[in-house]
Write an enzyme that holds these catalytic residues in place. Structure first.
Site, PDB file in Angstrom:
ATOM      1  N   ALA A 138      44.061  48.317  24.423  1.00  0.00           N
ATOM      2  CA  ALA A 138      44.215  48.303  22.969  1.00  0.00           C
ATOM      3  C   ALA A 138      43.335  49.366  22.326  1.00  0.00           C
ATOM      4  O   ALA A 138      43.800  50.171  21.506  1.00  0.00           O
ATOM      5  CB  ALA A 138      43.885  46.915  22.423  1.00  0.00           C
TER       6      ALA A 138
ATOM      7  N   HIS B 270      44.528  30.253  34.543  1.00  0.00           N
ATOM      8  CA  HIS B 270      45.473  30.977  35.400  1.00  0.00           C
ATOM      9  C   HIS B 270      45.610  30.229  36.727  1.00  0.00           C
ATOM     10  O   HIS B 270      44.609  29.894  37.359  1.00  0.00           O
ATOM     11  CB  HIS B 270      44.982  32.399  35.645  1.00  0.00           C
ATOM     12  CG  HIS B 270      46.051  33.324  36.139  1.00  0.00           C
ATOM     13  ND1 HIS B 270      46.677  33.149  37.355  1.00  0.00           N
ATOM     14  CD2 HIS B 270      46.608  34.425  35.583  1.00  0.00           C
ATOM     15  CE1 HIS B 270      47.566  34.111  37.519  1.00  0.00           C
ATOM     16  NE2 HIS B 270      47.546  34.904  36.456  1.00  0.00           N
TER      17      HIS B 270
ATOM     18  N   ARG C 180      52.031  29.533  33.070  1.00  0.00           N
ATOM     19  CA  ARG C 180      50.712  29.343  33.671  1.00  0.00           C
ATOM     20  C   ARG C 180      50.112  27.974  33.369  1.00  0.00           C
ATOM     21  O   ARG C 180      49.472  27.374  34.229  1.00  0.00           O
ATOM     22  CB  ARG C 180      49.766  30.446  33.181  1.00  0.00           C
ATOM     23  CG  ARG C 180      50.150  31.808  33.713  1.00  0.00           C
ATOM     24  CD  ARG C 180      49.310  32.906  33.103  1.00  0.00           C
ATOM     25  NE  ARG C 180      49.639  34.187  33.724  1.00  0.00           N
ATOM     26  CZ  ARG C 180      49.092  35.339  33.380  1.00  0.00           C
ATOM     27  NH1 ARG C 180      48.199  35.377  32.405  1.00  0.00           N
ATOM     28  NH2 ARG C 180      49.439  36.457  33.990  1.00  0.00           N
TER      29      ARG C 180
END
Length: 657
Positions: free
Chosen positions: A65, A287, A351
């Site tokens: 980003a 995760h 997830r």
């Protein structure tokens, strides 16, 4: 979503915070959702090229980003002052992303589209994200791939030369573009080369090994930052016309996570303390595909890419307490539990669902490996079907990484995996323009909350980071700068001087404690507390235990902290201690947010709110909002609710069966 009563009239059970006025995203356009982004870009005011040269923008962070934003803004002609605490932008944590990046290209002709990517993302986030933001993300995803290919990113290709794709969790199409298991690295190198070009041209002033420690808010606007040179210890102020935070998420508050050890929450938390609302802090992602913890000595965890779930099959023994080696357990005595419970998606469920399912079978006593905290990810069928060479071509570096860490060959025995803290969906509240509640302060990528709701689908983090940096921020920031004051802030402004003194005094106070416990020991204790009480499953009693213990631990920190050395040198222990001050406050807000949200949604699972089948049970009428928290110095946090409305995707109980 519309509740029976206005959100500011819904009664609350807890008194640990106060309720403020509702908040609204006033920048989001109305009308057909597919036209909103084009309309906003056209309506946004522009800064002409000559005037851009006189405008300075601070960008904190150099990951996907930040790197994309810095390069693009400099290309447009702005003077960019960019910061990273690494020695090079190439070491940003984005480099660790393995599996891929989503885009609605429909190269496989398998039914994908911008609308389907939009739908999958809203559904995957358990209907706790804004429709307008998510649709824009799906739109720019197509442009991101073209941008990266033009930069030379070596995406995997099919035999005929076309870009290859694969599937990720929560979808039934192949929309994930990848570069073996190095996608983040290759995308970051693309952004880095664009940034390097602007550094060489003199348009970007780069400050490596420098950490932001405070935000300068002058006359109600963000006008700069206070930062510390991590090598010399010098604390300085840097002034600009706008500030962009691209500093990633806050998963390391848990101590053990898949994040790089230096990843932290200080930049966004200090901005929060200066007036930027913090949204949905309890929305943290677990995760499912992490190498299990091996002992108390560990300082971090290692992620195995979600892409492995394309060909690997997840299973545990059917019998409780079965400790036989996997090759000795016959097929009929194995439980491929994701394929059994969710036949439509199988091993590629989202997830949050895969993580809870793994926890459930381990809680039943069917986990594998040390302590029973693991499940098998088995490639035997894929190797038999495709051949070892084909598996190596797709996943070779991931298999090598697993073997180096565990000393087990995944070509011969199944991998062992277990859920771990990974991504954070919460972050600074931003409007459609990615601007926070502090005018002139923008947050992009994982630093904001805007696109993923209560759960992020795999391969969407890279998509958001590059989308925000390359395409969204450059348009919306111009609209702000075209209307912002142009008068420079003097370097001796009282607010600048005060902020430098405040930062310096805090560092001196940390050095002066002279106790007997390291910051790492406090961080480990805080992280274990959060994992136990605000991790994969939360309940009222546990959250209240955490909220009672965190202030006690913080008080002990200020009595027993040991930081050797001085502040006028490289002092990583001081860096850790300074970040831990923010973690204590953030951890309290996370637990308070999880306590007040008595529903389950996405990665936020309250055991009191589940379906008979054990799935998350949302309470849309009560909690169909973004929780935007306002910091009050010395007082209770203030909750501002942003009501979520859905016109394109109607909330339903998520089903992947």
């Amino acid at each position: 979503m519309n509740s029976e009563a206005p959100f500011d009239e819904v009664p609350f059970k807890y008194s640990d915070f106060t309720v403020g006025a509702p908040i609204a995203d006033t920048k989001a356009p109305t009308g057909p959702i597919a036209e909103r982004w084009d309309r906003r870009r056209f309506e946004a005011k522009l800064v002409n090229p000559a005037n851009r040269r006189g405008r300075t923008v601070i960008v904190v962070g150099t990951g996907l980003a930040g790197g994309a934003a810095g390069a693009t803004l400099a290309e447009q002609g702005y003077h960019v002052v960019q910061f990273c605490f690494q020695d090079s932008p190439r070491r940003a944590h984005s480099i660790a992303a393995q599996g891929g990046i989503n885009a609605a290209k429909n190269y496989r002709n398998d039914g994908d589209s911008v609308r389907r990517l939009f739908y999958d993302t809203v559904k995957g986030g358990d209907f706790r994200a804004r429709e307008s933001n998510v649709h824009r993300l799906a739109e720019v995803s197509v442009q991101i791939i073209d941008q990266c290919v033009a930069q030379g990113v070596p995406f995997a290709r099919e035999y005929g030369g076309l870009l290859d794709t694969r599937s990720f969790g929560g979808v039934q199409v192949s929309r994930t573009f990848y570069a073996r298991g190095q996608t983040g690295q290759q995308l970051l190198l693309g952004a880095y080369q664009a940034l390097s070009r602007q550094i060489a041209a003199g348009n970007v002033e780069l400050h490596p090994r420098t950490e932001m420690l405070d935000l300068l808010v002058i006359d109600g606007r963000a006008r700069g930052i206070v930062a510390r040179d991590l090598v010399t210890g010098a604390v300085s102020a840097y002034l600009a016309d706008a500030v962009v935070l691209a500093t990633g998420g806050y998963g390391n508050v848990f101590h053990l996570s898949t994040n790089a050890k230096n990843s932290n929450a200080t930049a966004i938390w200090r901005a929060h303390r200066r007036g930027a609302y913090f949204a949905n802090p309890c929305f943290t992602q677990i995760h499912p595909t992490c190498i299990p913890r091996s002992g108390e000595h560990q300082a971090k965890l290692t992620l195995m890419s979600e892409s492995l779930r394309n060909d690997g099959r997840i299973w545990v023994p059917k019998t409780v307490g079965d400790t036989r080696s996997p090759e000795l357990i016959p097929e009929q005595e194995r439980d491929y539990y994701l394929e059994r419970i969710y036949p439509a998606f199988g091993n590629l469920v989202p997830r949050d669902i895969a993580s809870r399912a793994a926890k459930n079978v381990c809680d039943e006593g069917r986990g594998v490996g040390p302590g029973g905290q693991g499940v098998y990810l088995d490639f035997a069928d894929a190797i038999a079907r495709m051949g070892r060479a084909a598996v190596e071509a797709k996943y070779g570096n991931l298999f090598e990484m697993y073997q180096r860490i565990t000393a087990e060959d995944p070509y011969q025995v199944p991998m062992r995996i277990y859920p771990a803290i990974h991504y954070t969906m919460g972050g600074l509240w931003v409007d459609y323009d990615l601007q926070t509640t502090v005018p002139g302060l923008f947050a992009i990528g994982e630093a904001n909350f805007s696109d993923h709701g209560a759960n992020r689908l795999g391969a969407s983090a890279l998509m958001q980071g590059l989308g925000d940096g390359y395409f969204v921020l450059p348009a919306t920031l111009a609209d702000y700068l075209a209307q912002a004051p142009t008068a420079p802030v003097p370097t001796d402004h009282p607010e600048v001087t005060s902020a430098i003194v405040e930062v310096t005094d805090r560092l001196k106070r940390l050095l002066a404690v002279d106790g007997d416990r390291t910051p790492e020991s406090f961080h480990r204790e805080l992280g274990e507390l959060l994992w136990d009480e605000c991790g994969m499953a939360r309940d009222e009693a546990g959250l209240r235990r955490a909220l009672a213990r965190i202030p006690q631990l913080r008080a002990e920190f200020w009595q027993r902290l040991a930081v050797p050395g001085t502040g006028e040198e490289l002092n990583q222990t001081l860096e850790k201690a300074n970040r831990l001050v923010d973690y204590f406050e953030l951890a309290e807000l996370m637990c308070l947010d999880a306590l007040h949200r008595t529903e389950s949604c996405g990665g936020h699972f309250r055991t009191e709110s589940q379906t008979p089948g054990g799935e998350a049970a949302r309470k849309d009428e009560e909690f169909g909002y973004v929780a935007a928290w306002e910091f009050t110095d010395g007082g209770a946090p203030v909750l501002h609710r942003e009501e979520l409305t859905f016109t394109e995707v109607h909330p339903t109980q998520r089903s992947y069966a």
